[in-house]
Design a protein around this motif. Sequence first.
Motif, PDB file in Angstrom:
ATOM      1  N   PHE A   1       0.816  -1.207   0.000  1.00 21.09           N
ATOM      2  CA  PHE A   1       0.000   0.000   0.000  1.00 21.09           C
ATOM      3  C   PHE A   1       0.854   1.264   0.000  1.00 21.09           C
ATOM      4  O   PHE A   1       0.364   2.355   0.237  1.00 21.09           O
ATOM      5  N   MET A   2       2.157   1.091  -0.235  1.00 21.24           N
ATOM      6  CA  MET A   2       3.119   2.186  -0.327  1.00 21.24           C
ATOM      7  C   MET A   2       3.361   2.901   0.995  1.00 21.24           C
ATOM      8  O   MET A   2       3.793   4.044   1.024  1.00 21.24           O
ATOM      9  N   ALA A   3       3.101   2.245   2.094  1.00 23.86           N
ATOM     10  CA  ALA A   3       3.453   2.782   3.405  1.00 23.86           C
ATOM     11  C   ALA A   3       4.854   2.291   3.771  1.00 23.86           C
ATOM     12  O   ALA A   3       5.216   1.146   3.476  1.00 23.86           O
ATOM     13  N   GLU A   4       5.650   3.142   4.395  1.00 22.44           N
ATOM     14  CA  GLU A   4       6.985   2.743   4.806  1.00 22.44           C
ATOM     15  C   GLU A   4       6.917   1.628   5.848  1.00 22.44           C
ATOM     16  O   GLU A   4       6.098   1.674   6.764  1.00 22.44           O
ATOM     17  N   MET A   5       7.781   0.635   5.696  1.00 20.41           N
ATOM     18  CA  MET A   5       7.843  -0.482   6.633  1.00 20.41           C
ATOM     19  C   MET A   5       8.786  -0.081   7.767  1.00 20.41           C
ATOM     20  O   MET A   5      10.005  -0.213   7.651  1.00 20.41           O
ATOM     21  N   ARG A   6       8.225   0.429   8.843  1.00 17.65           N
ATOM     22  CA  ARG A   6       9.013   1.040   9.897  1.00 17.65           C
ATOM     23  C   ARG A   6      10.005   0.069  10.531  1.00 17.65           C
ATOM     24  O   ARG A   6      11.075   0.467  10.982  1.00 17.65           O
ATOM     25  N   ASP A   7       9.663  -1.225  10.559  1.00 16.81           N
ATOM     26  CA  ASP A   7      10.582  -2.188  11.152  1.00 16.81           C
ATOM     27  C   ASP A   7      11.783  -2.454  10.248  1.00 16.81           C
ATOM     28  O   ASP A   7      12.742  -3.104  10.656  1.00 16.81           O
ATOM     29  N   LYS A   8      11.746  -1.926   9.029  1.00 17.50           N
ATOM     30  CA  LYS A   8      12.865  -2.067   8.100  1.00 17.50           C
ATOM     31  C   LYS A   8      13.399  -0.693   7.701  1.00 17.50           C
ATOM     32  O   LYS A   8      13.920  -0.504   6.590  1.00 17.50           O
ATOM     33  N   ALA A   9      13.273   0.256   8.598  1.00 14.84           N
ATOM     34  CA  ALA A   9      13.678   1.628   8.308  1.00 14.84           C
ATOM     35  C   ALA A   9      15.118   1.708   7.822  1.00 14.84           C
ATOM     36  O   ALA A   9      16.025   1.119   8.415  1.00 14.84           O
ATOM     37  N   TYR A  10      15.297   2.404   6.708  1.00 11.80           N
ATOM     38  CA  TYR A  10      16.604   2.703   6.124  1.00 11.80           C
ATOM     39  C   TYR A  10      17.348   1.477   5.600  1.00 11.80           C
ATOM     40  O   TYR A  10      18.555   1.539   5.382  1.00 11.80           O
ATOM     41  N   GLN A  11      16.642   0.376   5.360  1.00 19.29           N
ATOM     42  CA  GLN A  11      17.282  -0.808   4.798  1.00 19.29           C
ATOM     43  C   GLN A  11      17.298  -0.797   3.267  1.00 19.29           C
ATOM     44  O   GLN A  11      17.712  -1.766   2.649  1.00 19.29           O
ATOM     45  N   GLY A  12      16.892   0.289   2.655  1.00 19.11           N
ATOM     46  CA  GLY A  12      16.924   0.399   1.207  1.00 19.11           C
ATOM     47  C   GLY A  12      15.559   0.264   0.595  1.00 19.11           C
ATOM     48  O   GLY A  12      14.635  -0.270   1.202  1.00 19.11           O
ATOM     49  N   GLY A  13      15.401   0.741  -0.625  1.00 18.72           N
ATOM     50  CA  GLY A  13      14.112   0.669  -1.292  1.00 18.72           C
ATOM     51  C   GLY A  13      14.278   0.720  -2.801  1.00 18.72           C
ATOM     52  O   GLY A  13      15.384   0.770  -3.308  1.00 18.72           O
ATOM     53  N   THR A  14      13.181   0.731  -3.526  1.00 12.75           N
ATOM     54  CA  THR A  14      13.202   0.747  -4.984  1.00 12.75           C
ATOM     55  C   THR A  14      12.583   2.028  -5.537  1.00 12.75           C
ATOM     56  O   THR A  14      11.498   2.416  -5.133  1.00 12.75           O
ATOM     57  N   LEU A  15      13.293   2.669  -6.429  1.00 17.17           N
ATOM     58  CA  LEU A  15      12.824   3.891  -7.079  1.00 17.17           C
ATOM     59  C   LEU A  15      12.513   3.599  -8.536  1.00 17.17           C
ATOM     60  O   LEU A  15      13.244   2.857  -9.193  1.00 17.17           O
ATOM     61  N   ARG A  16      11.462   4.211  -9.039  1.00 17.45           N
ATOM     62  CA  ARG A  16      11.133   4.082 -10.456  1.00 17.45           C
ATOM     63  C   ARG A  16      11.174   5.456 -11.095  1.00 17.45           C
ATOM     64  O   ARG A  16      10.495   6.380 -10.655  1.00 17.45           O
ATOM     65  N   GLU A  17      11.979   5.577 -12.128  1.00 17.88           N
ATOM     66  CA  GLU A  17      12.076   6.820 -12.888  1.00 17.88           C
ATOM     67  C   GLU A  17      11.352   6.603 -14.215  1.00 17.88           C
ATOM     68  O   GLU A  17      11.740   5.747 -15.011  1.00 17.88           O
ATOM     69  N   TYR A  18      10.307   7.393 -14.435  1.00 18.31           N
ATOM     70  CA  TYR A  18       9.567   7.272 -15.680  1.00 18.31           C
ATOM     71  C   TYR A  18      10.163   8.244 -16.682  1.00 18.31           C
ATOM     72  O   TYR A  18       9.847   9.433 -16.707  1.00 18.31           O
ATOM     73  N   VAL A  19      11.054   7.716 -17.500  1.00 15.81           N
ATOM     74  CA  VAL A  19      11.712   8.526 -18.509  1.00 15.81           C
ATOM     75  C   VAL A  19      10.669   9.062 -19.490  1.00 15.81           C
ATOM     76  O   VAL A  19      10.699  10.214 -19.894  1.00 15.81           O
ATOM     77  N   THR A  20       9.743   8.213 -19.892  1.00 17.21           N
ATOM     78  CA  THR A  20       8.558   8.591 -20.656  1.00 17.21           C
ATOM     79  C   THR A  20       7.404   7.786 -20.080  1.00 17.21           C
ATOM     80  O   THR A  20       7.589   6.972 -19.166  1.00 17.21           O
TER      81      THR A  20
END
Length: 435
Positions: free
Chosen positions: A221-240
């Motif tokens: 649901f796109m909420a931050e997983m607080r128990d895994k804070a700062y363990q890394g994540g995935t970014l999506r860049e929509y070039v187009t």
Amino acid sequence: MRCLRKPPYWLSGVLGVAVLTALFAGRAPGAEETKDPATAPPAAAAASNDTDALVERGRYVALAGNCASCHTRPGGAPYAGGVKFESPVGTLYSSNITSSVAAGIGKWTAEDLRRALHEGVAADGYRLFPAFPYTSFTQMTDEDVAALYAYMRTVAADDYRPPANDFVFKLRWGMVVWNALFFEPARFKPDPQQTPEWNRGAYLVDALGHCGACHTPRNRFMAEMRDKAYQGGTLREYVTADKVRDWAAVNLTSSADGLKTWSVDDLTKYLHTGFSLRGGAWGPMNEVVANSTSKLTLEDARAMATYIKSLPPKSLPEGAEAITPVTPEQAALGQTIYHDRCEKCHGASGRGGMFSGPPLAGSAIVQSADPDSLINAVLYGATPAEGIKLGAWETMKPYADVLSDTDIANVANYVRGSWGNTAPPVDAARVAKQR
């Protein structure tokens, strides 16, 4: 800079940018004309000095919050909005947050701004998406909110109106449910067991800098997983609209796949200048460093580094431990390519050098379970933001037109399986997705 588990992509793209877009949809009344302090009575001059100090504090708060990156389009007026964001479900544009009454937030009151930052509710009552990091800004002090309001009133009005967002970004009723499940308003509380420097760093990282928005995994649901804070994540860049490029936000804890090899000094220099002997700013971090952390005081950059380096080591998100690392046989396939293309700068030992290139041994980007940032570096090069210098290092050139997908996968596996690095392997299909 990111994670093993990837959130629903349509939400990731939407929420990752829609928030700051929706933040300021209205405006604060234009600042009244003030008399010259030199000719004003002492009481008036003192009041003017107080106002100037408040505005300057607000300007600094805006820098720490990196507001410019999402609200200033290329060639546009500062904070006039219009930055275009593509997603699988449509296009949206960042809003104008100048002091324009007609197109910006010139009609907003101080309470309107406070409610947006602390509660995620805009001036006209509509709910903001959690992509606008009110989930972090809720920790801002009342004093900083008041200062930011004073500063935004001084931002030159610009009547530019960004294009209308696509229909899906007008549907906000679901945020009532989302907030009930995943959001709890709260102000920052200093830890009495920690030093003032640590507490300042925690406030800058957790609240103003909202670093967790990128470096913390999110649930479906796109909420931050607080128990895994700062363990890394995935970014999506929509070039187009139909072209996506993924990035991995690294683990910021001091685990082996994170910042274990970085010292407080290393991280301080990186944040403050965009360069340290452990790495240089590029990719999505370019805007963060160029528009925010490099403009903070050295003391604040060090406070951030002090707090980040205090984060206890945490392993990769669940399931990562079961991933088989690159085998010697897989690594061997990329050794010749590394020798021919990479060794000059990064060294045979992978340690780099002051006058050559950043180290790959122990690198958080190289060792990340998600290889996308490493793949992007090889495909498209690593170029710092304008005004950011990578010391004596050369800018890494792109190899997209030089190496095949298989070649890039092989050389990536070589660096991910050498010098003590123990990351999972990359295949040619993963490289092809990034082209």
